[in-house]
Design a protein around this motif. Structure first.
Motif, mmCIF file in Angstrom:
data_model
loop_
_atom_site.group_PDB
_atom_site.id
_atom_site.type_symbol
_atom_site.label_atom_id
_atom_site.label_comp_id
_atom_site.label_asym_id
_atom_site.label_seq_id
_atom_site.Cartn_x
_atom_site.Cartn_y
_atom_site.Cartn_z
ATOM 1 N N UNK A 85 -33.550 19.121 34.139
ATOM 2 C CA UNK A 85 -35.116 18.882 34.562
ATOM 3 C C UNK A 85 -35.471 18.024 33.478
ATOM 4 N N UNK A 86 -36.388 16.849 34.059
ATOM 5 C CA UNK A 86 -37.126 15.963 32.966
ATOM 6 C C UNK A 86 -38.619 16.084 33.127
ATOM 7 N N UNK A 87 -39.259 16.800 32.436
ATOM 8 C CA UNK A 87 -40.942 16.952 32.511
ATOM 9 C C UNK A 87 -41.141 15.485 32.308
ATOM 10 N N UNK A 88 -42.036 15.148 33.030
ATOM 11 C CA UNK A 88 -42.690 13.716 32.554
ATOM 12 C C UNK A 88 -44.262 14.313 32.471
ATOM 13 N N UNK A 89 -44.820 13.929 31.273
ATOM 14 C CA UNK A 89 -46.109 14.525 31.112
ATOM 15 C C UNK A 89 -47.056 13.813 31.642
ATOM 16 N N UNK A 90 -47.156 12.302 31.499
ATOM 17 C CA UNK A 90 -47.799 11.589 32.306
ATOM 18 C C UNK A 90 -47.258 9.976 32.225
ATOM 19 N N UNK A 91 -48.064 9.419 33.646
ATOM 20 C CA UNK A 91 -47.191 8.132 33.730
ATOM 21 C C UNK A 91 -48.547 7.229 33.408
ATOM 22 N N UNK A 92 -48.158 5.919 32.970
ATOM 23 C CA UNK A 92 -49.173 4.704 32.847
ATOM 24 C C UNK A 92 -48.478 3.584 33.353
ATOM 25 N N UNK A 93 -49.296 2.745 33.839
ATOM 26 C CA UNK A 93 -48.730 1.279 34.296
ATOM 27 C C UNK A 93 -48.516 0.441 32.730
ATOM 28 N N UNK A 94 -47.759 -0.490 33.062
ATOM 29 C CA UNK A 94 -47.445 -1.423 31.905
ATOM 30 C C UNK A 94 -48.816 -1.882 31.352
ATOM 31 N N UNK A 95 -49.714 -2.164 32.002
ATOM 32 C CA UNK A 95 -51.102 -2.608 31.506
ATOM 33 C C UNK A 95 -51.820 -1.578 30.876
ATOM 34 N N UNK A 96 -51.352 -0.382 31.034
ATOM 35 C CA UNK A 96 -52.223 0.523 30.316
ATOM 36 C C UNK A 96 -51.484 1.274 29.278
ATOM 37 N N UNK A 97 -50.423 0.385 28.417
ATOM 38 C CA UNK A 97 -49.577 1.087 27.569
ATOM 39 C C UNK A 97 -50.490 1.403 26.439
ATOM 40 N N UNK A 98 -51.533 0.796 25.962
ATOM 41 C CA UNK A 98 -52.501 1.402 24.920
ATOM 42 C C UNK A 98 -52.958 2.789 25.240
ATOM 43 N N UNK A 99 -53.105 2.934 26.581
ATOM 44 C CA UNK A 99 -53.830 4.329 26.958
ATOM 45 C C UNK A 99 -52.611 5.387 26.737
ATOM 46 N N UNK A 100 -51.276 5.061 26.954
ATOM 47 C CA UNK A 100 -50.376 6.105 26.873
ATOM 48 C C UNK A 100 -50.234 6.381 25.239
ATOM 49 N N UNK A 101 -50.507 5.351 24.349
ATOM 50 C CA UNK A 101 -50.388 5.682 22.843
ATOM 51 C C UNK A 101 -51.578 6.650 22.591
ATOM 52 N N UNK A 102 -52.575 6.202 22.943
ATOM 53 C CA UNK A 102 -54.108 7.125 22.704
ATOM 54 C C UNK A 102 -53.501 8.390 23.147
ATOM 55 N N UNK A 103 -53.019 8.761 24.156
ATOM 56 C CA UNK A 103 -52.653 10.129 24.915
ATOM 57 C C UNK A 103 -51.555 10.556 23.867
ATOM 58 N N UNK A 104 -50.659 10.000 23.423
ATOM 59 C CA UNK A 104 -49.447 10.455 22.611
ATOM 60 C C UNK A 104 -50.207 11.079 21.228
ATOM 61 N N UNK A 105 -51.098 10.074 20.495
ATOM 62 C CA UNK A 105 -51.485 10.528 19.283
ATOM 63 C C UNK A 105 -52.464 11.682 19.505
ATOM 64 N N UNK A 106 -53.000 11.944 20.746
ATOM 65 C CA UNK A 106 -53.869 12.934 21.035
ATOM 66 C C UNK A 106 -53.109 14.186 20.690
ATOM 67 N N UNK A 107 -51.784 14.465 20.746
ATOM 68 C CA UNK A 107 -51.125 15.631 20.564
ATOM 69 C C UNK A 107 -50.673 16.530 21.734
ATOM 70 N N UNK A 108 -49.959 17.418 21.516
ATOM 71 C CA UNK A 108 -49.534 18.292 22.557
ATOM 72 C C UNK A 108 -49.185 17.752 23.947
ATOM 73 N N UNK A 109 -48.363 17.000 23.789
ATOM 74 C CA UNK A 109 -47.714 16.248 24.898
ATOM 75 C C UNK A 109 -46.290 17.105 25.437
ATOM 76 N N UNK A 110 -46.651 17.574 26.606
ATOM 77 C CA UNK A 110 -45.533 18.593 27.151
ATOM 78 C C UNK A 110 -44.551 17.574 28.212
ATOM 79 N N UNK A 111 -43.226 17.335 27.574
ATOM 80 C CA UNK A 111 -42.413 16.653 28.098
ATOM 81 C C UNK A 111 -42.662 15.103 27.476
ATOM 82 N N UNK A 112 -42.148 14.189 28.530
ATOM 83 C CA UNK A 112 -42.414 12.740 27.889
ATOM 84 C C UNK A 112 -43.193 11.748 28.869
ATOM 85 N N UNK A 113 -43.810 10.817 28.058
ATOM 86 C CA UNK A 113 -44.783 9.902 28.699
ATOM 87 C C UNK A 113 -44.007 8.887 29.066
ATOM 88 N N UNK A 114 -44.230 7.986 30.120
ATOM 89 C CA UNK A 114 -43.416 6.979 30.559
ATOM 90 C C UNK A 114 -44.442 5.749 31.049
#
Length: 338
Positions: free
Chosen positions: A303-332
Motif C-alpha cells: 500500500x502506498x499512501x499518497x498524502x497530497x497531489x500537486x500539479x507541476x506548476x504548483x511545486x512550490x506549494x508542495x514544498x510549503x506543505x512538506x515544510x509544514x510537517x506531519x505529512x502522512x505518506x508521500x507528496x507527489x
C-alpha cells in the motif's frame, strides 16, 4: 498524470515524437519555495547509456528541500536547476547501448544529483541502471511515489538491519513516506512491529499498514515503557526515520547487542551507544536493487499512501506543505495534471 488514452498510445509505440522544449518547475537561485517557478527548457538529450522518460509522477521529499536551499550545491551551481530525484513515466527514447528497456515501457527511477536535471519536468534523462519497470502491483502514480522511499525502507529492513522472522523492531517515524513502507516490509519479513507516528491520523494510518502496536511519537511521554511492554526482553532493532527525544526513548528499549539503522539526513542523528550496532546508510539504486524492491512490493501487496497531489506548476506549494510537517505518506507532483 498521463491520461489512459495517451498512456496506451505511448506504451504501444516503437517511436515517440519528442518536442524540443518542455515545461519544468525549476529555480534560478536557492531559497524559499517561491524560487520554484515554471520554465520552458530544452528537453535533455540522452547519452548511449541513458533513457529519456516522459514523466507522469514525480516524488517530493525532504531531500528536495535541501537541494532547493543549496545544501548540496557545488561552488559554481549551474542555473536553472530542476529538482526531483525520483518519479515514474514512460520511456520515449533509449540510448544506443540500452538493451534492458525499450520505448513504451512504464518505468520508475531514482537518480540522485542527476546532471541533466531532475524529475520536476515533463521529461528526464536518466542512466539506465537507475531505471526499472514499475512493479506489477502498482500504477505509475504510486510507483512514482516510492522509488526513493521504497529503496530506503527495504534496504533499511533487509540490508542495514538484516531483520529476521520473529524479531521485534521499532520503526520511529512510521507515518511518513519511508515509514509507511518500512512497516509493510518488516511485516513481510515476519517481524513484530512497534511504531511511532504523528498524530491521531498518523497512528490510524500506520495501523492500516500492519503495525502490531502504534503510539503517537510527539505526544506519548512513556514510549520506552510501552515498547518494553511490547517486548519485555527488549526490542531487537530500531529503524530511526526521525530524531528527537522520542528516538532516545526508542533506543532505551533495545535489548543488549541490539541494532539501530537510520538513513543519512535524520536530524539529530542517533549517537552510538555501547553494545549497540549502529548503521548509517543511503538508498542505493541499481538493477539488482530495483529487482529486489519489485519482488518485495509484489509479495507485500504494498500500500502506498499518497498524502497530497500537486500539479507541476504548483511545486512550490508542495514544498510549503512538506515544510509544514506531519505529512502522512508521500507528496507527489502529477506532471501532466492540471
Amino acid at each position: 498524470m498521463l491520461d489512459r488514452t495517451r498512456r496506451a498510445a505511448l506504451a504501444g509505440a516503437h517511436a515517440i515524437p519528442v518536442p524540443r522544449t518542455m515545461y519544468a518547475a525549476a529555480m534560478d537561485r536557492f531559497g524559499e519555495p517561491a524560487v520554484l517557478t515554471g520554465h520552458a527548457l530544452p528537453v535533455p538529450t540522452i547519452d548511449p547509456g541513458e533513457v529519456l522518460i516522459a514523466v507522469d509522477t514525480s516524488g517530493v521529499g525532504p531531500w528536495d528541500i535541501d537541494v532547493r536551499l543549496g545544501r548540496f550545491a557545488g561552488r559554481r551551481p549551474h542555473f536553472p536547476i530542476v529538482p526531483g530525484v525520483d518519479g515514474a513515466g514512460i520511456v520515449v527514447a533509449v540510448g544506443s547501448r540500452v538493451r534492458r528497456l525499450k520505448v513504451g515501457d512504464e518505468v520508475y527511477s531514482y537518480s540522485w544529483g542527476n546532471p541533466k536535471g531532475g524529475f520536476y519536468a515533463e521529461y528526464v534523462a536518466v542512466p539506465v541502471n537507475n531505471v526499472a519497470p514499475i512493479p506489477k502491483w502498482l500504477d505509475l502514480q504510486h510507483a512514482g511515489a516510492i522509488a526513493t522511499t521504497g529503496l530506503t525502507a527495504l534496504q533499511g529492513i533487509d540490508d542495514a538491519l538484516r531483520l529476521r522472522k520473529g524479531e521485534t523492531i521499532i520503526i520511529h517515524g512510521a507515518s511518513g513516506g519511508v515509514g509507511t513502507l518500512a512497516v509493510q516490509f518488516a511485516k513481510l519479513r515476519g517481524a513484530r512491529v512497534f511504531a511511532t507516528a504523528s498524530g491521531i491520523e498518523g497512528v490510524e494510518l500506520v495501523r492500516e499498514m500492519g503495525a502490531d502496536a502504534v503510539v503517537d511519537g510527539k505526544r506519548v511521554v512513556d514510549i520506552d515503557d510501552r515498547a518494553r511492554a511490547f517486548a519485555p526482553e527488549g526490542v531487537d532493532a530500531v529503524l530511526a526515520l526521525a530524531g528527537g527525544d522520542a528516538l532516545g526513548q526508542c533506543l532505551d528499549a533495545l535489548r543488549p547487542n541490539g541494532r539501530v539503522a537510520h538513513p543519512n539526513g535524520i536530524e539529530p542523528a542517533p549517537r552510538k551507544r555501547r553494545g549497540i550496532a549502529l548503521t548509517r546508510y543511503d538508498a542505493v539504486a541499481g538493477v539488482r536493487e530495483f529487482e529486489h524492491l519489485n519482488e518485495a512490493v509484489q509479495a507485500a501487496k504494498l500500500k502506498v499512501p499518497i498524502a497530497e497531489r500537486y500539479s507541476l506548476a504548483k511545486a512550490h506549494k508542495a514544498h510549503l506543505r512538506l515544510e509544514a510537517g506531519e505529512v502522512l505518506g508521500k507528496i507527489v507532483l502529477t506532471v501532466h495534471g492540471t
